[in-house]
Scaffold this motif. Structure first.
Motif, PDB file in Angstrom:
ATOM      1  N   ASN A 224       0.942 -24.371  27.360  1.00  0.00           N
ATOM      2  CA  ASN A 224       0.158 -23.762  26.299  1.00  0.00           C
ATOM      3  C   ASN A 224      -1.142 -24.567  26.099  1.00  0.00           C
ATOM      4  O   ASN A 224      -1.255 -25.379  25.192  1.00  0.00           O
ATOM      5  CB  ASN A 224       1.024 -23.760  25.027  1.00  0.00           C
ATOM      6  CG  ASN A 224       0.327 -23.115  23.862  1.00  0.00           C
ATOM      7  OD1 ASN A 224      -0.736 -22.502  24.014  1.00  0.00           O
ATOM      8  ND2 ASN A 224       0.914 -23.261  22.687  1.00  0.00           N
ATOM      9  N   THR A 225      -2.080 -24.360  27.002  1.00  0.00           N
ATOM     10  CA  THR A 225      -3.341 -25.104  26.893  1.00  0.00           C
ATOM     11  C   THR A 225      -4.491 -24.252  27.424  1.00  0.00           C
ATOM     12  O   THR A 225      -4.269 -23.184  28.007  1.00  0.00           O
ATOM     13  CB  THR A 225      -3.260 -26.443  27.659  1.00  0.00           C
ATOM     14  OG1 THR A 225      -4.434 -27.200  27.393  1.00  0.00           O
ATOM     15  CG2 THR A 225      -3.157 -26.262  29.169  1.00  0.00           C
ATOM     16  N   ASN A 226      -5.689 -24.736  27.232  1.00  0.00           N
ATOM     17  CA  ASN A 226      -6.859 -24.083  27.816  1.00  0.00           C
ATOM     18  C   ASN A 226      -7.077 -24.705  29.205  1.00  0.00           C
ATOM     19  O   ASN A 226      -7.631 -25.801  29.329  1.00  0.00           O
ATOM     20  CB  ASN A 226      -8.074 -24.336  26.910  1.00  0.00           C
ATOM     21  CG  ASN A 226      -9.320 -23.669  27.432  1.00  0.00           C
ATOM     22  OD1 ASN A 226      -9.523 -23.552  28.642  1.00  0.00           O
ATOM     23  ND2 ASN A 226     -10.165 -23.218  26.529  1.00  0.00           N
ATOM     24  N   THR A 230      -9.258 -27.964  30.316  1.00  0.00           N
ATOM     25  CA  THR A 230      -8.409 -29.086  30.738  1.00  0.00           C
ATOM     26  C   THR A 230      -8.855 -29.575  32.123  1.00  0.00           C
ATOM     27  O   THR A 230      -9.048 -30.776  32.345  1.00  0.00           O
ATOM     28  CB  THR A 230      -6.921 -28.647  30.767  1.00  0.00           C
ATOM     29  OG1 THR A 230      -6.532 -28.316  29.439  1.00  0.00           O
ATOM     30  CG2 THR A 230      -6.021 -29.737  31.300  1.00  0.00           C
ATOM     31  N   ALA A 231      -9.032 -28.634  33.047  1.00  0.00           N
ATOM     32  CA  ALA A 231      -9.428 -28.999  34.418  1.00  0.00           C
ATOM     33  C   ALA A 231     -10.793 -29.678  34.418  1.00  0.00           C
ATOM     34  O   ALA A 231     -10.990 -30.703  35.078  1.00  0.00           O
ATOM     35  CB  ALA A 231      -9.437 -27.756  35.305  1.00  0.00           C
ATOM     36  N   ARG A 232     -11.747 -29.117  33.677  1.00  0.00           N
ATOM     37  CA  ARG A 232     -13.104 -29.711  33.618  1.00  0.00           C
ATOM     38  C   ARG A 232     -13.048 -31.147  33.136  1.00  0.00           C
ATOM     39  O   ARG A 232     -13.665 -32.045  33.688  1.00  0.00           O
ATOM     40  CB  ARG A 232     -13.990 -28.950  32.614  1.00  0.00           C
ATOM     41  CG  ARG A 232     -14.456 -27.623  33.050  1.00  0.00           C
ATOM     42  CD  ARG A 232     -15.346 -27.025  31.965  1.00  0.00           C
ATOM     43  NE  ARG A 232     -16.731 -27.441  32.121  1.00  0.00           N
ATOM     44  CZ  ARG A 232     -17.520 -26.992  33.078  1.00  0.00           C
ATOM     45  NH1 ARG A 232     -17.065 -26.130  33.959  1.00  0.00           N
ATOM     46  NH2 ARG A 232     -18.764 -27.406  33.161  1.00  0.00           N
ATOM     47  N   THR A 369      -2.849 -29.645  25.220  1.00  0.00           N
ATOM     48  CA  THR A 369      -2.011 -28.584  24.671  1.00  0.00           C
ATOM     49  C   THR A 369      -2.641 -27.996  23.418  1.00  0.00           C
ATOM     50  O   THR A 369      -3.433 -28.655  22.744  1.00  0.00           O
ATOM     51  CB  THR A 369      -0.605 -29.151  24.323  1.00  0.00           C
ATOM     52  OG1 THR A 369       0.216 -28.093  23.844  1.00  0.00           O
ATOM     53  CG2 THR A 369      -0.660 -30.237  23.258  1.00  0.00           C
ATOM     54  N   HIS A 370      -2.264 -26.753  23.133  1.00  0.00           N
ATOM     55  CA  HIS A 370      -2.635 -26.158  21.840  1.00  0.00           C
ATOM     56  C   HIS A 370      -1.568 -26.473  20.798  1.00  0.00           C
ATOM     57  O   HIS A 370      -1.752 -26.183  19.626  1.00  0.00           O
ATOM     58  CB  HIS A 370      -2.694 -24.621  21.960  1.00  0.00           C
ATOM     59  CG  HIS A 370      -3.852 -24.118  22.757  1.00  0.00           C
ATOM     60  ND1 HIS A 370      -5.148 -24.409  22.438  1.00  0.00           N
ATOM     61  CD2 HIS A 370      -3.910 -23.306  23.854  1.00  0.00           C
ATOM     62  CE1 HIS A 370      -5.961 -23.806  23.290  1.00  0.00           C
ATOM     63  NE2 HIS A 370      -5.240 -23.156  24.172  1.00  0.00           N
ATOM     64  N   CYS A 388      -5.288 -39.820  23.735  1.00  0.00           N
ATOM     65  CA  CYS A 388      -6.379 -38.880  23.526  1.00  0.00           C
ATOM     66  C   CYS A 388      -5.825 -37.477  23.803  1.00  0.00           C
ATOM     67  O   CYS A 388      -5.203 -37.240  24.844  1.00  0.00           O
ATOM     68  CB  CYS A 388      -7.518 -39.244  24.482  1.00  0.00           C
ATOM     69  SG  CYS A 388      -8.923 -38.177  24.414  1.00  0.00           S
ATOM     70  N   VAL A 389      -6.046 -36.589  22.863  1.00  0.00           N
ATOM     71  CA  VAL A 389      -5.507 -35.234  22.969  1.00  0.00           C
ATOM     72  C   VAL A 389      -6.624 -34.288  23.411  1.00  0.00           C
ATOM     73  O   VAL A 389      -7.709 -34.280  22.826  1.00  0.00           O
ATOM     74  CB  VAL A 389      -4.931 -34.785  21.604  1.00  0.00           C
ATOM     75  CG1 VAL A 389      -4.376 -33.366  21.682  1.00  0.00           C
ATOM     76  CG2 VAL A 389      -3.865 -35.767  21.137  1.00  0.00           C
ATOM     77  N   ASN A 390      -6.339 -33.511  24.440  1.00  0.00           N
ATOM     78  CA  ASN A 390      -7.251 -32.476  24.962  1.00  0.00           C
ATOM     79  C   ASN A 390      -8.555 -33.031  25.543  1.00  0.00           C
ATOM     80  O   ASN A 390      -9.547 -32.299  25.656  1.00  0.00           O
ATOM     81  CB  ASN A 390      -7.544 -31.402  23.904  1.00  0.00           C
ATOM     82  CG  ASN A 390      -6.274 -30.661  23.547  1.00  0.00           C
ATOM     83  OD1 ASN A 390      -5.345 -30.596  24.351  1.00  0.00           O
ATOM     84  ND2 ASN A 390      -6.218 -30.128  22.345  1.00  0.00           N
TER      85      ASN A 390
END
Ligand code: NAD
Length: 458
Positions: A224-226, A230-232, A369-370, A388-390
């Motif tokens: 559940n993530t963007n 995330t890849a960038r 994650t969202h 660090c989140v996201n």
């Protein structure tokens, strides 16, 4: 003069001057301003040296080297007066009439040993904290980033108080000789193996040691993530400085349902950042030396290549590389410290947490994650130097957060007020009047005195 004479003369001079230099607010402010001027007036020369050492672009140099030090200096200049003010503390009933405070006093003569991967940042950001704390310092740049070491050795004596600061150049042998001297604090950035040597060498002098080490910093990618962002962000954090970043995401643990999409986004973004031929990109670094190049090449053994995998020894180029790996792959046994990203499937968040907890505590931990519950679980159930989140790496230059490791990734921290505290001794001061002189603490003791004392100490 040979090395040992230079070392003795420098050490003796700085030690002798310790008690003679008034390291008050004005002195600290002026030294911080001088350090700032040193970076600003020699920006071009510093960028050139970083390019020669690592093929580091001007943008990356400004952002991750000089920029980080300048932000530490500016933050210290803004807050120094407050930090230096004695902090008042509560005084309990049994110490009335008295006043209490904490004074952050300078530690003395410090030794700052740097690593080669951010050769300006990792030597001069601690120096800013050392100055803010009112200390003298010997700086030992890494001999491996030889061009920046030379620039630092040339500039520091020109700009900073020569009675308080000096640069000693050299490798393992020279650093070994430096470590024989009794310093009041050693601040070391580098590998765990050398960290152990530093700690052992400091022990006979009871010198406190800060160890800023490395390790394998994991990135967990939840279902559940963007995935695009995330890849960038992972591609940016991993391939910055060609992966030679202590807080780079070392490996990715990914939910199997999003793996294909993640890999495809990673490939796209690598091309977007560095072009079809990253060797021609002015924004992509080289590996520092042949030793590390060969070590990295060896880590490909037993992995499945997904992207990149171009190794050119003649110019120390390794293309941004993605591989699939398993727990027992060679690449999962040591810190990678290069532009190879292993991706491992993991069935659930719980398994990812267990995987991380079975290994030495990392310097940084990343969760994409969202889902706030996932974030909370990682934050509460794992231990790492920072989290660090996201995003990744971008938390490192913050002056409002402590930066440092835990367990195998190091001890102690710095940045902002944490750097000031690391480079000072918190001296507790109780200042009492002669009256009242409460007699219950004095012998001969009695039951009545014990009761009164118990009440006073409640
Ligand atoms: P390193 O340990 O080889 O060298 C660090 C310093 O120690 C250098 O100045 C070097 O001259 C000196 N040194 C080397 N061998 C020595 C010996 N035997 N005795 C005394 N001194 C010796 O580390 P490196 O290769 O420069 O840096 C890479 C490592 O540093 C990686 O593990 C990375 O994760 C870590 N690192 C940590 C941080 C952090 O802030 N936590 C930052 C950058 C790098």
């Amino acid at each position: 003069m040979d090395f040992s004479q230079t070392l003795n003369t420098t050490y003796t001079k700085l030690r002798d001057q310790l008690g003679k230099t008034n390291r008050d607010y004005i002195w600290r402010k002026n030294q911080l301003l001088a350090l700032k001027a040193m970076l600003e007036e020699n920006d071009h020369e510093i960028n050139e040296a970083l390019w020669l050492d690592l093929h580091k672009s001007r943008f990356e140099s400004e952002a991750s080297e000089q920029g980080v030090v300048l932000s530490e200096i500016n933050f210290a200049l803004e807050n120094l007066a407050d930090w230096m003010n004695p902090q008042s503390a509560a005084t309990p009933l049994y110490n009335q009439m008295g006043k209490s405070h904490v004074r952050y006093e300078p530690i003395g003569l410090t030794l700052i040993i740097g690593a080669w991967n951010y050769s300006i940042n990792l030597l001069l950001a601690p120096l800013a904290s050392a100055i803010a704390g009112g200390n003298a310092a010997i700086l030992k740049p890494s001999e491996i980033s030889a061009h920046t070491a030379k620039v630092i050795a040339k500039l520091v004596p020109k700009y900073l108080d020569p009675n308080s600061f000096a640069v000693i150049e050299g490798g393992a042998e020279e650093t070994g000789m430096l470590l024989e001297k009794p310093f009041d604090l050693i601040f070391f950035t580098g590998s765990s193996n050398v960290g152990k040597i530093v700690l052992a060498r400091a022990a006979p002098n009871l010198t406190p040691v800060v160890l800023e080490l490395g390790g394998k910093s994991p990135a967990y990618v939840d279902k559940n993530t963007n995935i695009k962002i995330t890849a960038r962000r992972i591609a940016w954090g991993k391939f910055l400085n060609a992966g030679q970043t202590c807080v780079a995401p070392d490996y990715v643990l990914i939910d199997p349902t999003v793996k294909t999409e993640f890999l495809s986004e990673m490939k796209k973004v690598i091309i977007e950042f560095y072009g079809e031929n990253p060797e021609a990109s002015a924004d992509y670094c080289r590996i520092i030396n042949e030793k590390n190049f060969s070590r990295l090449q060896g880590l490909m053994e037993g992995t499945e290549l997904i992207h990149g995998g171009i190794f050119k020894k003649e110019n120390l180029f390794i293309s941004p590389t993605i591989v699939l790996a398993s727990t027992d792959s060679k690449i999962m046994q040591e810190e990678i410290f290069g532009p190879i990203l292993p991706v491992l499937e993991i069935e659930s968040m719980e398994k990812a947490i267990a995987f991380i907890n079975q290994r030495p505590k990392p310097l940084a931990l990343y969760v994409y994650t969202h889902d706030e519950k996932v974030v909370e679980s990682f934050e509460k159930e794992t231990s790492s130097g920072s989290m660090c989140v996201n995003d990744n790496v971008i938390h490192m230059p913050m002056t409002s957060l402590p930066f440092g490791g835990v367990g195998a990734s190091g001890m102690g921290n710095y940045h902002g007020i944490y750097g000031f505290k690391t480079f000072t001794h918190a001296k507790g001061v109780l200042d009492k009047s002669f009256q009242p002189d409460i007699s219950v603490r004095y012998p001969p003791y009695s039951n009545r005195k014990e009761k009164v004392l118990g009440w006073l100490m409640e």
